[in-house]
Scaffold this active site. Structure first.
Site, PDB file in Angstrom:
ATOM      1  N   ARG A   1      49.532  53.490  40.127  1.00 49.98           N
ATOM      2  CA  ARG A   1      48.118  53.883  39.883  1.00 49.98           C
ATOM      3  C   ARG A   1      47.586  54.402  41.053  1.00 49.98           C
ATOM      4  O   ARG A   1      47.941  53.998  42.069  1.00 49.98           O
ATOM      5  CB  ARG A   1      47.331  52.515  39.435  1.00 49.98           C
ATOM      6  CG  ARG A   1      47.104  52.019  38.238  1.00 49.98           C
ATOM      7  CD  ARG A   1      46.547  50.713  37.888  1.00 49.98           C
ATOM      8  NE  ARG A   1      45.348  50.401  38.437  1.00 49.98           N
ATOM      9  CZ  ARG A   1      44.801  49.437  38.248  1.00 49.98           C
ATOM     10  NH1 ARG A   1      45.227  48.429  37.488  1.00 49.98           N
ATOM     11  NH2 ARG A   1      43.724  49.148  38.799  1.00 49.98           N
TER      12      ARG A   1
ATOM     13  N   ARG B   1      38.790  47.763  47.188  1.00 50.19           N
ATOM     14  CA  ARG B   1      38.539  47.087  45.809  1.00 50.19           C
ATOM     15  C   ARG B   1      38.308  45.528  46.204  1.00 50.19           C
ATOM     16  O   ARG B   1      37.363  44.821  45.522  1.00 50.19           O
ATOM     17  CB  ARG B   1      39.560  47.036  44.751  1.00 50.19           C
ATOM     18  CG  ARG B   1      39.589  48.321  44.196  1.00 50.19           C
ATOM     19  CD  ARG B   1      40.767  49.105  43.464  1.00 50.19           C
ATOM     20  NE  ARG B   1      41.524  48.334  42.664  1.00 50.19           N
ATOM     21  CZ  ARG B   1      42.917  48.428  42.603  1.00 50.19           C
ATOM     22  NH1 ARG B   1      43.521  48.972  43.213  1.00 50.19           N
ATOM     23  NH2 ARG B   1      43.329  47.559  41.766  1.00 50.19           N
TER      24      ARG B   1
ATOM     25  N   ARG C   1      52.800  47.296  42.038  1.00 49.74           N
ATOM     26  CA  ARG C   1      52.587  47.504  40.821  1.00 49.74           C
ATOM     27  C   ARG C   1      53.043  48.703  40.167  1.00 49.74           C
ATOM     28  O   ARG C   1      52.906  49.832  40.927  1.00 49.74           O
ATOM     29  CB  ARG C   1      51.200  47.483  40.518  1.00 49.74           C
ATOM     30  CG  ARG C   1      50.717  47.557  38.828  1.00 49.74           C
ATOM     31  CD  ARG C   1      49.555  46.901  38.748  1.00 49.74           C
ATOM     32  NE  ARG C   1      48.385  47.231  39.533  1.00 49.74           N
ATOM     33  CZ  ARG C   1      47.293  46.396  39.333  1.00 49.74           C
ATOM     34  NH1 ARG C   1      47.202  45.471  38.727  1.00 49.74           N
ATOM     35  NH2 ARG C   1      46.258  46.729  40.275  1.00 49.74           N
TER      36      ARG C   1
ATOM     37  N   ARG D   1      31.887  42.227  36.031  1.00 47.81           N
ATOM     38  CA  ARG D   1      32.240  42.550  37.180  1.00 47.81           C
ATOM     39  C   ARG D   1      30.724  42.440  38.006  1.00 47.81           C
ATOM     40  O   ARG D   1      31.146  42.681  39.270  1.00 47.81           O
ATOM     41  CB  ARG D   1      32.973  43.655  37.505  1.00 47.81           C
ATOM     42  CG  ARG D   1      34.383  43.613  37.774  1.00 47.81           C
ATOM     43  CD  ARG D   1      34.993  44.941  37.911  1.00 47.81           C
ATOM     44  NE  ARG D   1      36.008  44.947  38.608  1.00 47.81           N
ATOM     45  CZ  ARG D   1      37.243  45.165  37.937  1.00 47.81           C
ATOM     46  NH1 ARG D   1      37.280  45.144  36.772  1.00 47.81           N
ATOM     47  NH2 ARG D   1      38.286  45.365  38.796  1.00 47.81           N
TER      48      ARG D   1
ATOM     49  N   LYS E   1      45.308  39.251  36.042  1.00 47.83           N
ATOM     50  CA  LYS E   1      44.561  39.140  34.974  1.00 47.83           C
ATOM     51  C   LYS E   1      44.849  39.804  33.574  1.00 47.83           C
ATOM     52  O   LYS E   1      44.952  39.226  32.668  1.00 47.83           O
ATOM     53  CB  LYS E   1      42.980  39.658  35.347  1.00 47.83           C
ATOM     54  CG  LYS E   1      42.123  39.338  36.287  1.00 47.83           C
ATOM     55  CD  LYS E   1      40.868  39.886  36.142  1.00 47.83           C
ATOM     56  CE  LYS E   1      40.882  41.246  36.775  1.00 47.83           C
ATOM     57  NZ  LYS E   1      41.309  41.627  38.148  1.00 47.83           N
TER      58      LYS E   1
HETATM   59  P1  ADP Z   1      41.544  45.915  39.289  1.00 48.75           P
HETATM   60  O1  ADP Z   1      42.986  45.901  39.568  1.00 48.75           O
HETATM   61  O2  ADP Z   1      40.749  46.084  40.351  1.00 48.75           O
HETATM   62  O3  ADP Z   1      40.967  44.462  38.731  1.00 48.75           O
HETATM   63  P2  ADP Z   1      40.932  47.311  36.743  1.00 48.75           P
HETATM   64  O4  ADP Z   1      41.914  47.749  36.473  1.00 48.75           O
HETATM   65  O5  ADP Z   1      40.329  46.115  36.260  1.00 48.75           O
HETATM   66  O6  ADP Z   1      41.224  46.975  38.277  1.00 48.75           O
HETATM   67  O7  ADP Z   1      39.717  48.157  36.911  1.00 48.75           O
HETATM   68  C1  ADP Z   1      39.779  49.542  37.608  1.00 48.75           C
HETATM   69  C2  ADP Z   1      38.740  50.181  37.979  1.00 48.75           C
HETATM   70  O8  ADP Z   1      38.031  50.537  36.747  1.00 48.75           O
HETATM   71  C3  ADP Z   1      38.177  49.443  38.833  1.00 48.75           C
HETATM   72  O9  ADP Z   1      38.210  49.669  39.993  1.00 48.75           O
HETATM   73  C4  ADP Z   1      36.530  50.132  38.593  1.00 48.75           C
HETATM   74  O10 ADP Z   1      36.258  51.291  39.293  1.00 48.75           O
HETATM   75  C5  ADP Z   1      36.588  50.532  37.012  1.00 48.75           C
HETATM   76  N1  ADP Z   1      36.137  49.034  36.215  1.00 48.75           N
HETATM   77  C6  ADP Z   1      36.821  48.313  35.536  1.00 48.75           C
HETATM   78  N2  ADP Z   1      36.042  47.419  35.042  1.00 48.75           N
HETATM   79  C7  ADP Z   1      34.735  47.684  35.381  1.00 48.75           C
HETATM   80  C8  ADP Z   1      33.472  46.954  35.268  1.00 48.75           C
HETATM   81  N3  ADP Z   1      33.371  46.006  34.346  1.00 48.75           N
HETATM   82  N4  ADP Z   1      32.384  47.578  35.932  1.00 48.75           N
HETATM   83  C9  ADP Z   1      32.630  48.508  36.828  1.00 48.75           C
HETATM   84  N5  ADP Z   1      33.852  49.126  36.926  1.00 48.75           N
HETATM   85  C10 ADP Z   1      34.725  48.659  36.359  1.00 48.75           C
END
Ligand code: ADP
Length: 301
Positions: A236, A247, A192, A158, A81
């Site tokens: 990360r 996740r 990553r 989300r 994404k």
């Molecule tokens: P991913 O690689 O899982 O898509 P992100 O970098 O988008 O990870 O998000 C990392 C973390 O930040 C998520 O696992 C969650 O804990 C938190 N997070 C990000 N966006 C949201 C959201 N819209 N609602 C709730 N938690 C979020």
């Protein structure tokens, strides 16, 4: 008038959901509703030749008239994404806003939320809707003060509740649902690497899935860092096997229904990534009717 009624609907819904969080939602409503000016307005054409084309692409010209795009990227952890949202943001001149990045910035700031967020994120859980909306609102307000307009959201919404709140306060034009074969997702998260200095995203995984039982193979080359980043790479803390699997489970339970939310509104563009960036980027541009845009930008460079 329309904006006022949209705002009051969202405010009512938010207040009903949780009276104590109303000021936070009001903040989001204030932040999102003024997006109206445009310096590089873009209207996708209507002739998308894609079996999954959402109805909204046909009506986008009318709906987004006079302002920059307001798009959302959906997709499992590791799907890419951030990579594609960031490329499109450069191409279209709109900000790429990743709620994951906002959470990580807050974590790094050692602010009051930091320890609470650390625990949630390192367990692969979702941050509460209230906290995430507060972080997003602040980011949007800061952008607005700098004259930003339009956005490409990555990682938000989300949950269906987040989607309902967003839908209540602004018109999302298009939701791009990126999909990648499941075998590749875990490997991509584990591979990553991030440059601790410039924040650049790289990947050391080489994904080579052989063709089997009539299913085609898939190859995704590693994305190596440039020499200046090579010695500064970090992983990360939530990209461990156990946390990535958690996740992915949470995505199925909490975010999959968001796809249905937008599908039923005719806004979802399904996009199956055929491989790495060299194969996928031109096809994504084609699905979005943006090939001309990139040609013009390359010619001007
Ligand atoms: P991913 O690689 O899982 O898509 P992100 O970098 O988008 O990870 O998000 C990392 C973390 O930040 C998520 O696992 C969650 O804990 C938190 N997070 C990000 N966006 C949201 C959201 N819209 N609602 C709730 N938690 C979020």
């Amino acid at each position: 008038m329309a904006v006022v009624s949209r705002c009051s609907r969202a405010a009512t819904a938010a207040t009903t959901a949780n009276a104590t969080t109303a000021p936070t939602f009001a903040y989001l409503i204030r932040s999102l509703s003024p997006f109206s000016s445009s310096s590089s307005t873009f209207y996708p054409q209507n002739d998308l030749n894609n079996r999954n084309k959402p109805a909204v692409l046909g009506t986008l010209k009318r709906e987004s008239k006079g302002r920059n795009v307001q798009w959302v990227f959906l997709g499992c952890p590791g799907v890419g994404k951030g990579t594609y949202a960031s490329r499109l943001s450069n191409l279209l001149g709109v900000p790429h806003i990743s709620t994951g990045d906002l959470v990580r910035d807050e974590l790094a700031s050692s602010g009051p939320l930091s320890s609470q967020l650390k625990e949630i994120v390192t367990q692969g859980k979702l941050v509460s809707d209230e906290i995430i909306i507060d972080l997003l609102s602040k980011r949007l307000e800061a952008g607005e003060a700098k004259g930003e307009s339009g956005f490409i959201l990555d990682g938000f919404p989300r949950t269906v509740r987040q989607a309902e709140i967003l839908e209540g306060v602004t018109d999302i034009d298009l939701v791009i649902n990126l999909k990648l074969r499941e075998e590749a997702l875990l490997a991509k998260c584990l591979g990553r690497r991030i440059c601790s200095e410039c924040g650049g995203n790289y990947n050391v995984a080489c994904i080579d899935i052989k063709a089997e039982n009539g299913r085609p193979g898939m190859y995704m080359a590693p994305l190596p860092p440039p020499p200046q980043c090579a010695s500064k790479l970090i992983t990360r803390p939530d990209d461990t096997e156990e946390v990535v699997k958690q996740r992915l489970r949470i995505y199925q339970a909490m975010t999959r229904p968001v796809e249905d939310f937008y599908r039923s509104r005719g806004k979802l563009l399904e996009f199956d990534l055929p491989g790495g960036i060299p194969e996928s980027w031109p096809k994504l541009l084609c699905a979005l009717n943006l090939e001309d845009r990139e040609d013009k930008q390359s010619a001007a460079a």
